[in-house]
Design an enzyme around this catalytic site. Structure first.
Site, PDB file in Angstrom:
ATOM      1  N   ASP A   1       0.829  -1.198   0.000  1.00 46.34           N
ATOM      2  CA  ASP A   1       0.000   0.000   0.000  1.00 46.34           C
ATOM      3  C   ASP A   1       0.869   1.255   0.000  1.00 46.34           C
ATOM      4  OD1 ASP A   1      -2.615   1.237   2.266  1.00 46.34           O
ATOM      5  OD2 ASP A   1      -2.078   1.747   0.203  1.00 46.34           O
TER       6      ASP A   1
ATOM      7  N   ASP B   1       2.925   1.441  -3.546  1.00 45.79           N
ATOM      8  CA  ASP B   1       2.334   1.908  -4.806  1.00 45.79           C
ATOM      9  C   ASP B   1       2.285   3.433  -4.859  1.00 45.79           C
ATOM     10  OD1 ASP B   1      -1.156   0.962  -4.095  1.00 45.79           O
ATOM     11  OD2 ASP B   1       0.130   2.496  -3.237  1.00 45.79           O
ATOM     12  N   GLY B   2       2.158   4.053  -3.669  1.00 45.47           N
ATOM     13  CA  GLY B   2       2.210   5.515  -3.644  1.00 45.47           C
ATOM     14  C   GLY B   2       3.573   6.021  -4.084  1.00 45.47           C
TER      15      GLY B   2
ATOM     16  N   ARG C   1       4.465   8.340  -7.508  1.00 43.69           N
ATOM     17  CA  ARG C   1       5.192   9.604  -7.565  1.00 43.69           C
ATOM     18  C   ARG C   1       6.452   9.469  -8.421  1.00 43.69           C
ATOM     19  NH1 ARG C   1       2.965   9.609  -2.519  1.00 43.69           N
ATOM     20  NH2 ARG C   1       4.623   8.373  -1.601  1.00 43.69           N
TER      21      ARG C   1
ATOM     22  N   ASP D   1      -8.075  -0.965   0.936  1.00 40.64           N
ATOM     23  CA  ASP D   1      -7.906  -0.770   2.375  1.00 40.64           C
ATOM     24  C   ASP D   1      -9.191  -1.089   3.122  1.00 40.64           C
ATOM     25  OD1 ASP D   1      -5.835   2.247   2.177  1.00 40.64           O
ATOM     26  OD2 ASP D   1      -5.341   0.117   2.051  1.00 40.64           O
TER      27      ASP D   1
END
Lengths: 224, 149
Positions: free
Chosen positions: A53, A56-57, A61, A78
């Site tokens: 989780d 992947d953020g 970016r 989530d």
């Protein structure tokens, strides 16, 4: 400035962070398929998905592949994984039977209201909220490590309760007493996750109220 | 909206306690939340406030679902009634879903009729949930394109 070469548009569904998102879902499916027979595996897979989780953020970016679809996929994964874990815990702990079902309801309700009211004020992430009122909410949204602590603590607490669930005793209190007799490290983890979880639930409740107020304010502004 | 989602989710969580395989109901819980969340999000992106106000020019089943309210009502009500039927017939002695269904099919014709019709409505609703997830995801992608990403 040189013109960028004509690029073939990569389908959003194939963006790296979204592929990580699909991977997270598959990991969760496998985890839940094995949750009764192999609890340790479930815990490992669940946390691996949790770890992805954050991953992947970072990829979004790094590769400039942030997408609305990806954000929703993330949010939904989530919510659903937490909801399913709580449903599972409600199977293991029948006394008191409704605690985990209540927490499931609270999680969905608070996040749904929060997302809805964020939309009404024109934001796309329920985490981008300026709260000028409540101090605890200001801390939660203003200082990301605190938010991370509360969210991670909640999930870790649920996994602890999952791992310590005993077919012989379905009482939540008994299991907690049993955990408090474990090694100091386990007790420390249990207490700290309990604190983080409690803060998150309080924040969930406050959030429901402020989000509901935002919905009301929206109607007023529209001149209803 | 929230009351609907949470009450269905809690009922499904309850059913997962009564029946093996409990994962069936946990899966349905996930599908319900996922499809409605995506649908609501994409409705917002196109500027609507109710996930029921959707014009679907593509899929025939979705067009029927959103265009003809009695059909939507039938599917939604059928799903909930099916869950309640399964809840009422849950037997502490047998936790098998299949066994309970077999038991229901041996009941009076009225019960069997209700069971079969709610099963049909429920199945249609789940298919619609899946289709909806795809169209809503497409809407999210389209939204980004329009914004010139």
């Amino acid at each position: 400035m040189a013109q960028p070469p004509a690029k073939k548009t990569l389908s959003v569904y194939l963006y790296i962070p979204n592929i990580i998102g699909y991977f997270r879902i598959i990991i969760n499916f496998i985890a839940f398929a094995e949750c009764y027979t192999n609890r340790t595996l479930f815990a490992i897979l669940y946390f691996f998905s949790f770890f992805c989780d954050g991953l992947d953020g970072w990829f979004a970016r790094r590769f400039n592949q942030a997408s609305t679809f990806g954000a929703v996929l993330d949010m939904v994964t989530d919510r659903v994984s937490t909801a399913c874990l709580l449903a599972l815990l409600s199977q293991f702990y029948s006394r008191p039977g409704l605690v985990f079902i209540l927490l499931l309801g609270l999680d969905i309700t608070s996040h749904w209201f929060q997302m809805y009211s964020s939309f009404l004020s024109g934001k796309t992430s329920h985490k981008d909220v300026k709260h000028t009122g409540n101090g605890l909410l200001k801390l939660y949204y203003g200082y990301r490590p605190f938010m991370a602590f509360c969210c991670v603590a909640s999930e870790v607490l649920y996994i602890i309760l999952f791992l310590y669930a005993d077919a012989k005793s379905t009482s939540l209190l008994n299991t907690c007493r049993g955990i408090l007799k474990e090694s100091p490290l386990v007790v420390f983890m249990f207490i700290s996750t309990l604190i983080g979880w409690a803060l998150k639930q309080v924040i969930n409740v406050i959030q429901m109220k402020t989000a509901a107020d935002a919905c009301v304010a929206y109607d007023s502004k529209r001149g209803k | 909206m929230v009351t609907d989602r949470v009450s269905t989710a809690c009922l499904l969580a309850l059913l997962s306690q009564f029946y093996r395989p409990g994962l069936v109901f946990i899966l349905l819980l996930g599908l319900d939340i996922t499809s409605h969340w995506f649908q609501m999000y994409s409705s917002f992106l196109s500027g609507k406030t109710s996930h029921k106000d959707v014009k679907h020019t593509g899929n025939g089943l979705l067009k029927l679902y959103y265009g003809y309210r009695p059909f939507m009502a039938f599917c939604c009500v059928a799903s909930e009634v099916l869950y309640i039927i399964l809840f009422l017939y849950a037997d502490a002695k047998s936790t098998s879903l299949l066994n309970t269904c077999r038991g229901i099919l041996k009941e009076s014709p009225l019960v069997v009729f209700m069971f079969i019709s709610t099963l049909i409505g429920w199945a249609l609703k789940q298919v619609i949930n899946v289709i909806q997830m795809k169209t809503a995801a497409d809407a999210c992608v389209a939204y980004d394109s329009k914004r010139g990403k």
